[in-house]
Design a protein around this motif. Structure first.
Motif, mmCIF file in Angstrom:
data_model
loop_
_atom_site.group_PDB
_atom_site.id
_atom_site.type_symbol
_atom_site.label_atom_id
_atom_site.label_comp_id
_atom_site.label_asym_id
_atom_site.label_seq_id
_atom_site.Cartn_x
_atom_site.Cartn_y
_atom_site.Cartn_z
ATOM 1 N N PHE A 106 0.850 -1.191 0.000
ATOM 2 C CA PHE A 106 0.000 0.000 0.000
ATOM 3 C C PHE A 106 0.882 1.236 0.000
ATOM 4 C CE2 PHE A 106 0.992 -0.672 4.411
ATOM 5 C CZ PHE A 106 1.023 0.584 4.999
ATOM 6 N N ASP A 107 0.317 2.343 -0.472
ATOM 7 C CA ASP A 107 1.007 3.623 -0.510
ATOM 8 C C ASP A 107 0.575 4.429 0.713
ATOM 9 O OD1 ASP A 107 2.019 6.134 -0.967
ATOM 10 O OD2 ASP A 107 1.265 6.312 -3.014
ATOM 11 N N PRO A 108 1.483 4.740 1.648
ATOM 12 C CA PRO A 108 1.102 5.492 2.851
ATOM 13 C C PRO A 108 0.507 6.863 2.555
ATOM 14 C CG PRO A 108 3.275 4.513 3.113
ATOM 15 C CD PRO A 108 2.903 4.336 1.677
ATOM 16 N N ALA A 109 0.724 7.371 1.369
ATOM 17 C CA ALA A 109 0.128 8.655 0.995
ATOM 18 C C ALA A 109 -1.331 8.500 0.588
ATOM 19 C CB ALA A 109 0.916 9.281 -0.156
ATOM 20 N N TRP A 148 -18.136 -0.685 2.658
ATOM 21 C CA TRP A 148 -17.197 0.180 3.347
ATOM 22 C C TRP A 148 -17.970 1.282 4.046
ATOM 23 C CZ3 TRP A 148 -18.735 4.416 0.808
ATOM 24 C CH2 TRP A 148 -18.965 4.370 -0.573
ATOM 25 N N TRP A 149 -17.268 2.000 4.938
ATOM 26 C CA TRP A 149 -17.841 3.172 5.593
ATOM 27 C C TRP A 149 -17.088 4.413 5.127
ATOM 28 C CZ3 TRP A 149 -17.161 0.696 11.081
ATOM 29 C CH2 TRP A 149 -18.110 -0.327 11.240
ATOM 30 N N GLN A 150 -17.816 5.448 4.817
ATOM 31 C CA GLN A 150 -17.172 6.716 4.495
ATOM 32 C C GLN A 150 -17.126 7.566 5.751
ATOM 33 O OE1 GLN A 150 -18.886 8.853 1.196
ATOM 34 N NE2 GLN A 150 -17.162 10.279 1.066
ATOM 35 N N VAL A 151 -15.928 8.024 6.115
ATOM 36 C CA VAL A 151 -15.738 8.746 7.375
ATOM 37 C C VAL A 151 -14.890 9.986 7.142
ATOM 38 C CG1 VAL A 151 -15.883 6.620 8.736
ATOM 39 C CG2 VAL A 151 -13.649 7.435 7.955
ATOM 40 N N LYS A 152 -15.017 10.918 8.075
ATOM 41 C CA LYS A 152 -14.148 12.094 8.085
ATOM 42 C C LYS A 152 -13.061 11.866 9.121
ATOM 43 C CE LYS A 152 -17.485 15.550 6.484
ATOM 44 N NZ LYS A 152 -18.147 16.856 6.785
ATOM 45 N N LYS A 153 -11.818 11.947 8.662
ATOM 46 C CA LYS A 153 -10.690 11.629 9.522
ATOM 47 C C LYS A 153 -9.477 12.387 9.002
ATOM 48 C CE LYS A 153 -7.642 7.672 10.535
ATOM 49 N NZ LYS A 153 -7.437 7.897 11.986
ATOM 50 N N ARG A 154 -8.664 12.894 9.907
ATOM 51 C CA ARG A 154 -7.449 13.594 9.501
ATOM 52 C C ARG A 154 -6.440 12.569 8.988
ATOM 53 N NH1 ARG A 154 -4.827 17.746 13.649
ATOM 54 N NH2 ARG A 154 -6.871 18.689 13.235
ATOM 55 N N VAL A 155 -6.154 12.647 7.689
ATOM 56 C CA VAL A 155 -5.271 11.688 7.029
ATOM 57 C C VAL A 155 -4.343 12.435 6.078
ATOM 58 C CG1 VAL A 155 -6.776 9.662 7.186
ATOM 59 C CG2 VAL A 155 -7.145 11.332 5.372
ATOM 60 N N PRO A 156 -3.269 11.793 5.612
ATOM 61 C CA PRO A 156 -2.315 12.493 4.746
ATOM 62 C C PRO A 156 -2.926 13.050 3.470
ATOM 63 C CG PRO A 156 -1.353 10.462 5.574
ATOM 64 C CD PRO A 156 -2.788 10.454 5.989
ATOM 65 N N TRP A 157 -4.002 12.438 2.987
ATOM 66 C CA TRP A 157 -4.575 12.871 1.711
ATOM 67 C C TRP A 157 -5.752 13.836 1.865
ATOM 68 C CZ3 TRP A 157 -4.433 7.853 3.497
ATOM 69 C CH2 TRP A 157 -5.625 7.336 4.007
ATOM 70 N N GLY A 158 -6.086 14.240 3.083
ATOM 71 C CA GLY A 158 -7.184 15.179 3.279
ATOM 72 C C GLY A 158 -8.009 14.818 4.485
#
Length: 358
Positions: A106-109, A148-158
């Motif tokens: 997987f790509d961590p980005a 899947w679940w769509q969630v709001k989370k602070r991640v590298p891509w947004g």
């Protein structure tokens, strides 16, 4: 003339008590009054303790010697965080363990996969998730593309992520990337399964959260690591029958494909961090562990070459101060090392017992 032998007396229930047994009991009473007790330990033995007094006098919880493993075996380890500790201790003795989570691509980005690559492990806390993971890696169950679940989370891509409900802490930038990551996880899990010659499963809890859309158990409690599940799942306190069915299904999936592979079952001694039931957390945790312990005992009686490792008993009988780290939940490395040492003594031939690298 009395029928009671010389040097014997009667206990409270009228049974004959030999002289030496009375001496032993008095010795134990004095010792207990003085606050002395031998440290609890595991001991591989050809003879198991049949009397509780044998345990009290020796401090040993016995495991029957059953040399079914060798140092060439490849161990498939799966379960709770205690399974991770067992794996660490095994690899420290140069025993090969799978799956090789570091091979998951997987790509961590664009994706997060549990604690990889920092920590090579994935937790599956209960019998439902272990069974589901086996079914998925073996092709018995296919996860739908839109599961899947769509969630709001602070991640590298947004801030928007798509979460896998069935494995802890897997998030991706898009459904397509999530599908690729899930596929990589399944392939590595299957490669590990195919390579394995022995299996260790550790089960930790009976309270689970059921995904309303699929009816399957989610990997974690709602909102874990900023994920979803609050609206998508419902709490379910599972029964003996459900957990028994899950463990039997897991054992039979292994047995169908690996008929000669030894299987070791354990109950995680790590307590619940919290309960979602209307109960005290210690009470709820004890109930869950008791259900799992009963399940594993029944499975071991009904299936050949399936063995129970009493790590739970050693840790709990050993006491909080001796067994646990400062959080009084996670087990000290020294205690895990002791469990693994006696695991080797019980299930390996003496010439096959490996030494620690430490």
């Amino acid at each position: 003339m009395s029928g009671i032998a010389v040097g014997a007396s009667c206990d409270h229930y009228g049974a004959t008590v030999p002289f030496l047994e009375r001496v032993k009991r008095r010795y134990l009473r004095i010792r207990n009054r003085l606050g002395y007790a031998k440290p609890v330990r595991l001991m591989a033995s050809d003879k198991l303790n049949a009397k509780y007094g044998d345990f009290v006098s020796s401090g040993a919880i016995t495991i029957r010697k059953t040399p079914v493993l060798t140092s060439d075996d490849i161990f498939f380890t799966m379960g709770s965080c205690f399974a991770q500790e067992i794996r660490r201790a095994l690899t420290n003795r140069r025993i090969a363990c799978v799956p090789s989570y570091g091979n998951i691509s997987f790509d961590p980005a664009e994706a997060i996969v549990d604690e990889l690559p920092r920590q090579e492990h994935m937790n599956f806390y209960n019998t439902f998730t272990v069974r589901l993971q086996l079914e998925q890696m073996l092709g018995v169950w296919d996860q739908a593309d839109d599961d899947w679940w769509q969630v709001k989370k602070r991640v590298p891509w947004g801030s928007a992520s798509f979460q896998d409900p069935y494995r802890r802490g897997i998030f991706a930038k898009s459904p397509e990337i999530l599908k690729e990551v899930i596929g990589s996880v399944n392939r590595e899990m299957r490669a590990g399964f195919d390579a394995a010659t022995a299996f260790i499963f550790t089960f930790g809890m009976t309270q689970v959260f059921i995904n309303k859309a699929s009816g399957k158990a989610a990997a974690q409690k709602p909102l874990y690591l900023g994920g979803g599940g609050m609206q998508e799942t419902t709490l379910h306190v599972s029964s003996f029958q459900e957990n028994y069915a899950n463990v039997m299904a897991a054992v039979d999936m292994v047995r169908e494909r690996k008929p000669d592979a030894p299987i070791i079952l354990t109950v995680s001694p790590v307590a619940l961090a919290r309960t979602f039931q209307d109960a005290d957390v210690v009470t709820a945790s004890t109930e869950g562990k008791s259900v799992l312990r009963a399940v594993l005992g029944q499975v071991c009686r009904e299936r050949d070459n399936v063995h129970y490792l009493p790590s739970f008993e050693l840790v709990t009988y050993g006491g909080l101060a001796r067994s646990y780290r400062e959080d009084l939940r996670h087990v000290k490395n020294s205690v895990v090392d002791e469990i693994v040492e006696q695991f080797f003594n019980a299930y390996f031939a003496p010439s096959q017992v490996p030494s620690s690298e430490n």
